[in-house]
Write an enzyme that holds these catalytic residues in place. Sequence first.
Site, mmCIF file in Angstrom:
data_model
loop_
_atom_site.group_PDB
_atom_site.id
_atom_site.type_symbol
_atom_site.label_atom_id
_atom_site.label_comp_id
_atom_site.label_asym_id
_atom_site.label_seq_id
_atom_site.Cartn_x
_atom_site.Cartn_y
_atom_site.Cartn_z
ATOM 1 N N ASP A 430 63.797 22.891 -39.005
ATOM 2 C CA ASP A 430 64.312 23.045 -37.646
ATOM 3 C C ASP A 430 65.360 24.158 -37.667
ATOM 4 O O ASP A 430 66.450 23.987 -38.220
ATOM 5 C CB ASP A 430 64.924 21.704 -37.204
ATOM 6 C CG ASP A 430 65.406 21.736 -35.757
ATOM 7 O OD1 ASP A 430 65.593 22.847 -35.212
ATOM 8 O OD2 ASP A 430 65.595 20.635 -35.189
ATOM 9 N N HIS A 431 65.036 25.275 -37.050
ATOM 10 C CA HIS A 431 65.916 26.440 -37.143
ATOM 11 C C HIS A 431 67.231 26.258 -36.385
ATOM 12 O O HIS A 431 68.163 27.023 -36.541
ATOM 13 C CB HIS A 431 65.183 27.691 -36.648
ATOM 14 C CG HIS A 431 65.655 28.960 -37.305
ATOM 15 N ND1 HIS A 431 66.953 29.149 -37.719
ATOM 16 C CD2 HIS A 431 64.997 30.099 -37.652
ATOM 17 C CE1 HIS A 431 67.087 30.347 -38.255
ATOM 18 N NE2 HIS A 431 65.914 30.949 -38.229
ATOM 19 N N ARG A 432 67.297 25.211 -35.558
ATOM 20 C CA ARG A 432 68.582 24.948 -34.903
ATOM 21 C C ARG A 432 69.625 24.523 -35.934
ATOM 22 O O ARG A 432 70.818 24.709 -35.755
ATOM 23 C CB ARG A 432 68.429 23.825 -33.862
ATOM 24 C CG ARG A 432 67.605 24.216 -32.657
ATOM 25 C CD ARG A 432 67.390 23.026 -31.751
ATOM 26 N NE ARG A 432 66.710 21.928 -32.439
ATOM 27 C CZ ARG A 432 66.309 20.813 -31.841
ATOM 28 N NH1 ARG A 432 66.551 20.633 -30.545
ATOM 29 N NH2 ARG A 432 65.695 19.883 -32.508
#
Lengths: 461, 400
Positions: A430-432
């Site tokens: 999850d790039h967040r």
Amino acid sequence: MSRLQQFILPDLAEGLTEAEILQWMVAVGDKVELNQPFVEVETAKSAVEIPSPYAGVVTEILRDAGETVDVGSPIITIDTDPNGEAPAAPESAAAPAAETAASNGAKIGETTADGRTAVLVGYGAKAPTTVRRARKGAAPAAPVAPAPAPVAAPAPVAPAPVVATPVAVGTVLAKPPVRKLAKDLGVDLRALVGSGPQGSITRDDVQSAASAPAEPVVVASPVVAPSAGDTRIPVKGVRKLTAENMVASAFSAPHVTEFLTVDATRLLKTVAKMRESDEFKGVRVGPLALLAKGVLLAVKRHPMVNSSWDAANGEIVVKEHVNLGIAAATPRGLIVPNIKAADTLSTKELAEALVELTSTARDGKTPPADMTGGSFTITNVGVFGVDTGTPILPPGEAAILAFGAIRDMPWVHKGKVVPRKVTTLGLSFDHRIIDGELGSKFLADLGRFVNDPKGTLLAWS
Amino acid sequence: MVNGERARGTTKSGGTTRTAAKKPTPRKKATTDRSVANVADPAFVQLLTPDGERVEHPDYSVDFTDQEYRDLYRDLVIVRRLDTEGTTLQRQGQLGIWASLAGQEAAQIGSGRALAEQDMVFPTYREHGVLWTRDIDPIMPFGLFRGVDLGGWDAQKYRFQGYTIVIGAQTLHATGYAMGITKDGKVGTDDGEAVIAYFGDGAISQGDVNEAFIYAAAYDAPVVFFCQNNQYAISVPVHKQAKTPLFKRADGFGFPGVRVDGNDVLATYAVTKVAMDRARHGQGPGLIEAFTYRMGAHTTTDDPTRYRDKSEEEEWRLKDPVARMRGFLEKQQLADDDYFASIDAEAAEHALSLRERVLTLPEPKPSAIFDHVYPNGSPLLDAERAEFLAYQESFEGSGH
């Protein structure tokens, strides 16, 4: 006289709308006794046998096994007076119009004078549509076209750019969980047209709005003419849940996937040695168990990988323990049970837990508690002979690892090209939460572990 | 006579002490035997083994005639058969829901038959067996679960309160009622009144139940708390919410607690009789933990295969309360096959007649909801009723 009775599928729990017919226990022509189980159905709550409210002979089976039937639909016709002569029109136990068939000497299950048994009591067993009773002295109930809502025409002070969003006047109708979903997915409820009752916005409305492209792109999608040979499979159960989870995850967490191909020869050798050792006597330890151990060790070095995005509170939750999910293909479909607090287990305990988890899953006995609360998942696609894939995150998890097939490949080892056991690791995150740097470091650490489990273990401990 | 006190003194060797270290090894399968009482334990009152052997207990005994033994068996068979009809009717869409008592027949029949006529019962929603022992028409819960009975009930007439759905709430009602009995001066003699409050292992975690214990102890209220520990609070096993055997809780509140084999109708009778007699003589409350097992689902809306093993059910099936009593009658030669067949036939007849009556239960008029709120009516309700009737009248063909 022959007397035909139809049995209508009741609501078998509280507020269910449908059930799947698992199997018929009677056939046309069979004699049934009162309270003899005649069909097995499965609802969202449980699988149950339905006992017949009629004694008689089965004349018709109206729905096939495997079909999903709405509550309130007739499923079987039973002749309660098979030695009679003229066949009568089927009487249905729950037909709202059954009042006309009222008879005072009603037998069991038949309609009584007050029409009581005509209406099954289980909630929802009544006619599925609401019929409004006419008011006395009301004008003939012509279908009243919805009057055009008096739109307060805003006096345009200046020619403003017209925004082509349907602006809702007044309150938006949506249930709290739908509002929450919309908030999580960043969907503006006011911009949606509801498809639910009274124009309320449903979960599907929100999800389709979230997955719709921002700009309406007209794609000339090839319209496939339905062919008679097509099979249409109803979406339900595990398949439905999987679909919902995947859509929710794919369209809320920005996924990044990285791959790493590594020499797993020493990993396999280590597994072979472990199997021979006294400590692992009687334990089925495989490459997956060892890789899982590697994941747990690497997580210890990079705790952010084991975390969750809490949109509601605007926080990242770094988990204390690793609840290690293992994607399992079962006869019922994909399920992802997890090993709670896997980081507290020894390698042996971990291997045992894996065996138990997979066998429980295959038997279809995984308790619901085991399927929630996962924090990092491994999907062992290698068992199907493929090299890798781009896995989609289970909702609420920050990373998932695909473990590819281990196969003999030419590999440069000590300066020479030799056959080695090679595998590919695919990590989606999850790039967040996880930047490319962290994701890469984590994956590289895992690669080091697979390449040299013992050396890495010593180096990290 | 007050040997309940002595029974209490022997509880320290309770059979369910857990010594396993609490370590996070969550994949370890929970063993079931940690919640299974040790039969050799004197704190576990049993008069009939699962095989139907009659055994003695130092503090509790029964003295029944042959006919009384047979009558207890008849009770067990009939309430089980009526209960099966409840599940069947629900599956056929004739009841909204049914809470089965299967497996708990002995706990209910034994305790129910031990009550005196003047005693008052506060049931949960599962006490169909106790209801039967009070000679109440067993159709009562069927009207409720069919949704045609609004719950109006003359508790004084039947000495049995209405079914309580709220978990544990009736223990407070029972305690208050028992305190009233004391104030009325109706305790202290053989004819004294006492109260029995039924609840389950899940309810014992409720605040209400603990408050009831405190008040009952403080006021020496003539109330017996009868906990049917059927091992599951819907899906939560009892060991997840109780770290000590349930009957030991009584010690902390200051009244005697006893654990009885809940599948043994003789033992449940004996301990209930003693506890109720203590209460009616003004010696205060008591707690009985009837150790039993819910053989079926929590209700027809529940699916136990999702949270417990079939093997556990099979283990308990060997302790079946009805088969046990039958074994006893056979061993003692108190009944033969003809007798058993006649009881089965009688039970089937009861079930069929009940079924027919359930299917023809009249539906109440919508306005009936206003009828039994106050004995002498109320101007506000009268106005609301008139308004509601006028509204109903406004529809075509309204024959409400």
